[in-house]
Design an enzyme around this catalytic site. Structure first.
Site, short mmCIF file in Angstrom:
data_model
loop_
_atom_site.label_atom_id
_atom_site.label_comp_id
_atom_site.label_asym_id
_atom_site.label_seq_id
_atom_site.Cartn_x
_atom_site.Cartn_y
_atom_site.Cartn_z
N HIS A 208 5.42 -6.31 -8.64
CA HIS A 208 4.69 -6.46 -7.38
C HIS A 208 5.66 -6.07 -6.28
CE1 HIS A 208 1.64 -9.09 -5.04
NE2 HIS A 208 2.24 -8.28 -4.21
N LYS A 237 4.32 -16.85 -4.57
CA LYS A 237 5.62 -16.20 -4.73
C LYS A 237 6.70 -17.26 -4.74
CE LYS A 237 3.77 -12.12 -2.49
NZ LYS A 237 3.53 -11.46 -1.17
N ARG A 292 -0.22 -9.58 8.81
CA ARG A 292 0.49 -10.73 9.40
C ARG A 292 1.97 -10.63 9.07
NH1 ARG A 292 -1.44 -12.36 4.32
NH2 ARG A 292 0.27 -13.00 3.00
C1 MV4 Z 1 -3.68 -6.77 -10.00
C2 MV4 Z 1 -2.80 -6.95 -11.10
C3 MV4 Z 1 -2.94 -6.12 -12.20
N1 MV4 Z 1 -3.91 -5.16 -12.21
N2 MV4 Z 1 -4.61 -5.82 -10.04
C4 MV4 Z 1 -3.84 -9.23 -6.79
C5 MV4 Z 1 -3.49 -10.21 -5.71
C6 MV4 Z 1 -2.02 -10.08 -5.63
N3 MV4 Z 1 -1.39 -11.19 -4.98
C7 MV4 Z 1 -1.64 -9.98 -7.07
N4 MV4 Z 1 -2.68 -9.24 -7.67
C8 MV4 Z 1 -2.66 -8.50 -8.81
N5 MV4 Z 1 -3.60 -7.55 -8.89
C9 MV4 Z 1 -4.72 -5.02 -11.12
N6 MV4 Z 1 -5.69 -4.06 -11.13
C10 MV4 Z 1 -1.81 -7.96 -11.01
C11 MV4 Z 1 -1.74 -8.71 -9.87
C12 MV4 Z 1 -0.71 -9.74 -9.81
C13 MV4 Z 1 -0.91 -10.93 -10.47
C14 MV4 Z 1 -2.13 -11.16 -11.11
C15 MV4 Z 1 -2.29 -12.35 -11.78
C16 MV4 Z 1 -1.29 -13.32 -11.80
C17 MV4 Z 1 -0.11 -13.09 -11.12
C18 MV4 Z 1 0.08 -11.90 -10.44
C19 MV4 Z 1 1.27 -11.66 -9.75
C20 MV4 Z 1 1.44 -10.48 -9.07
C21 MV4 Z 1 0.45 -9.48 -9.12
#
Ligand code: MV4
Length: 460
Positions: A208, A237, A292
């Site tokens: 991320h 986070k 923000r």
């Molecule tokens: C995703 C993803 C994997 N594939 N989208 C969306 C909100 C943002 N804060 C994190 N998000 C994610 N979107 C796709 N198409 C993985 C994340 C993701 C995440 C998802 C589930 C649990 C923890 C996460 C941590 C960082 C990113």
């Protein structure tokens, strides 16, 4: 420049904004709830207004009371911080209608990026790489299932009015898809009053990585480097760092250009963050843009030698931003650790209470953004963030070494905190190598439970 700024927030970010205002010679007004009567932001501000009882909807989310506080104290601008009303387009509109400058983007920009399906469509139209998925929300179940087949499983079902992980479901196959779609729409309607959901191919274990962007009123938009926020738990986070261990100069150039393109698509003004997912092959995909200042802004500040909150205030006052003159370059490495009043041994259960000991670390490259003091009562009504420990080093190794020492000499008693867990993470071999993605913390916690059980058995 403004004469007086009202800070519509609490905790460490309210103190952070007060400091920026005072450095600019601007007076400060804060609002507080009855639960925050003994908070430091009340003590540090020039003026303070109690706007209601503890519940946020009666205080920090109560627009009429905040506007009234600004009017009776003669504030000419409001800084919303993060959370609460920071991305509330209606609040930004009401400020403008009240003749009060909202320190942030205009309502149209907040709306455009707040509706995640609209944000995606905007990015597709402007050639910003997005995750393969639907260009708009899906409503009809049959059309949604056909789209899902087209995209390919696993599928992320995301609420358009959600964001930050709220209102998301993972569908791993066509059999479970209809039920999960229904769940996501029901939750979106209940949580956000808008059942619109869109589909994306789910990336397994991405990093991320987000880029700080900044736009001024002359249409200049630049990026201020990236932050790696992969170490998170259920979208909270926990550790953020700048730069990202997974970055190369070429990739930074490409992602930075995409981040600028994303901000330019809506003629963005002020501080913003463009969030990407980065896969192990170095491909990146836009997922969201936040309008923000973010919790983790300090790691960008210490590696870019900037004060982002001051820059926000300068742009809102239509004064020239400092970095339009000086050449920007990032130097060194910064890691932020979020110290929350939660118990990592009880699934991060909140741990409110009174802080009996608060001994803080120090020394070269150690910054602590906190509103906490010995004797402070942590209220249960708000988020559990106590402090952000930001460690800077000339290299990642030096930053890690400083982090181990700082975390090891930070003593908080009276409540459970995430300190012990963070001290373990900075010793983990994969973390030390920078070899982390969004699944790291879940895996680390699972292994931690196995280890503690084994130790318990060995001890018995
Ligand atoms: C995703 C993803 C994997 N594939 N989208 C969306 C909100 C943002 N804060 C994190 N998000 C994610 N979107 C796709 N198409 C993985 C994340 C993701 C995440 C998802 C589930 C649990 C923890 C996460 C941590 C960082 C990113």
């Amino acid at each position: 420049m403004f004469k007086k700024i009202l800070i519509a927030n609490r905790g460490e970010i309210a103190l952070r904004i007060i400091r920026a205002c005072h450095e600019l010679g601007v007076k400060t007004v804060v609002v507080y709830s009855e639960a925050d009567r003994e908070s430091l932001h009340v003590r540090f501000a020039d003026e303070d207004v109690c706007i209601g009882p503890a519940p946020a909807r009666e205080s920090y989310l109560n627009i009429p009371r905040i506007i009234a506080a600004a009017e009776v104290t003669g504030a000419d601008a409001i800084h919303p911080g993060y959370g609460f009303l920071a991305e509330n387009a209606e609040f930004s509109e009401i400020c403008a209608l009240s003749g009060i400058v909202f320190i942030g983007p205009n309502p149209e920009q907040i709306r455009a990026m707040g509706d995640k399906a609209t944000a995606r469509r905007t990015m597709i139209e402007h050639g910003v790489p997005t995750v393969p998925g639907t260009a708009d929300v899906v409503t009809d179940p049959d059309a949604a299932r056909a789209a899902a087949e087209e995209i390919g499983f696993p599928i992320m079902i995301k609420a358009s009015a959600g964001g930050g992980g709220k209102g998301m479901r993972i569908a791993r196959d066509r059999e479970t898809f209809p039920e999960l779609l229904q769940q996501a729409q029901t939750e979106a309607q209940a949580s956000f009053g808008d059942l619109g959901v869109y589909l994306e191919r789910m990336l397994e274990h991405p990093r991320h990585v987000e880029f700080q962007v900044f736009g001024d009123h002359e249409g200049r938009i630049l990026h201020l480097g990236e932050r790696d926020c992969s170490v998170q738990r259920r979208h909270q986070k926990m550790i953020e760092e700048a730069p990202s261990p997974g970055m190369t100069p070429g990739l930074r150039k490409r992602m930075g250009a995409a981040a600028i393109k994303a901000a330019a698509a809506i003629q963005y003004v002020g501080a913003g963050t463009v969030e990407f997912l980065l896969d192990e092959r170095g491909k990146f995909f836009f997922i969201e843009m936040n309008t923000r200042i973010q919790v983790e802004h300090p790691v960008t500040e210490v590696t870019m030698s900037l004060d982002l909150v001051k820059e926000q205030i300068m742009v809102a006052a239509r004064e020239p931003i400092s970095f339009s003159k000086q050449q920007l370059d990032h130097r060194g490495w910064a890691i932020e650790f979020r110290i929350n009043a939660e118990d990592p041994d009880r699934n991060f259960a909140p741990s409110p209470g009174t802080i009996s000991t608060f001994h803080t670390p120090g020394g070269p490259g150690v910054r602590l953004d906190t509103h906490v003091y010995s004797g402070y009562a942590v209220p249960p009504q708000y988020d559990s963030l106590l402090a952000k420990l930001i460690v800077f080093g000339n290299s990642r190794e030096e930053a890690l070494s400083r982090a181990r020492n700082a975390l090891g000499s930070f003593v908080i008693e009276g409540v459970h905190t995430t300190l012990p867990l963070l001290a373990e993470v900075v010793r983990d071999e994969r973390f030390v190598k920078g070899d982390v993605d969004t699944s790291f913390l879940d895996r680390f916690m699972a292994e931690r439970i196995v280890r503690s059980r084994a130790q318990a058995e060995a001890g018995s």
